[in-house]
Scaffold this active site. Sequence first.
Site, mmCIF file in Angstrom:
data_model
loop_
_atom_site.group_PDB
_atom_site.id
_atom_site.type_symbol
_atom_site.label_atom_id
_atom_site.label_comp_id
_atom_site.label_asym_id
_atom_site.label_seq_id
_atom_site.Cartn_x
_atom_site.Cartn_y
_atom_site.Cartn_z
ATOM 1 N N CYS A 42 113.935 5.992 6.433
ATOM 2 C CA CYS A 42 112.753 7.160 6.632
ATOM 3 C C CYS A 42 111.509 6.638 8.128
ATOM 4 O O CYS A 42 111.188 6.370 8.676
ATOM 5 C CB CYS A 42 112.289 7.730 5.555
ATOM 6 S SG CYS A 42 111.340 9.577 5.942
ATOM 7 N N HIS A 43 110.421 6.280 6.992
ATOM 8 C CA HIS A 43 109.398 5.770 7.842
ATOM 9 C C HIS A 43 108.917 4.473 7.370
ATOM 10 O O HIS A 43 108.070 3.852 8.259
ATOM 11 C CB HIS A 43 108.031 7.218 6.943
ATOM 12 C CG HIS A 43 107.966 8.271 7.429
ATOM 13 N ND1 HIS A 43 108.469 9.490 6.624
ATOM 14 C CD2 HIS A 43 107.110 8.945 8.269
ATOM 15 C CE1 HIS A 43 108.421 10.257 7.298
ATOM 16 N NE2 HIS A 43 107.356 9.638 8.710
#
Length: 184
Positions: free
Chosen positions: A113-114
């Site tokens: 994800c991030h």
Amino acid sequence: MPSLDGRTIAFLMANSGVEQVELTEPRDALTDAGARVVLLAPEQDTIRAMNNDVEPGDEFRADLAVADADVNDYDALVLPGGTTNPDSLRLDDDAVEFVRDFVDTGKVVAAICHGPWTLVEAGVLEGKTLTSWPSLKTDIRNAGGDWRDQEVYVCPAHGWTLITSRKPDDLDAFSDAIVSALSA
């Protein structure tokens, strides 16, 4: 199921803001395969998880402050996401140095994800191919990486293996890729 007996995996996250499922699902897959998981954070204190970046989740206890961790003690590094988590980590000099030093060992690094924001800050993505949450695409390209939109991407080039996934929906593939890379 492959056995990861004798393997020790570091999970690096900030003391607040980690996306809970991006911590717990890979952690559980690795421990189910026999690995020992160590939770690292800037402070050896509580880690506050979040659900969808907005709802407070569970609390976890950091096993060790990242400044006190030695990259040689771990077989792999996992960087969970959540927007607050990697954004905080990239402001922590000890966390960024740990990531940079870990990459230098040539071992497996996995980010979801991030999570790749910390890799961007560490300056280790030149020539690497990876995926992430779509909003990181420009950051990754500006850091010299090649961004792909796919469930999981394993990039073994340039001396270390990088495993990345886009989002919580990709967690099964992400966890399977980590276990597979460590059991090879």
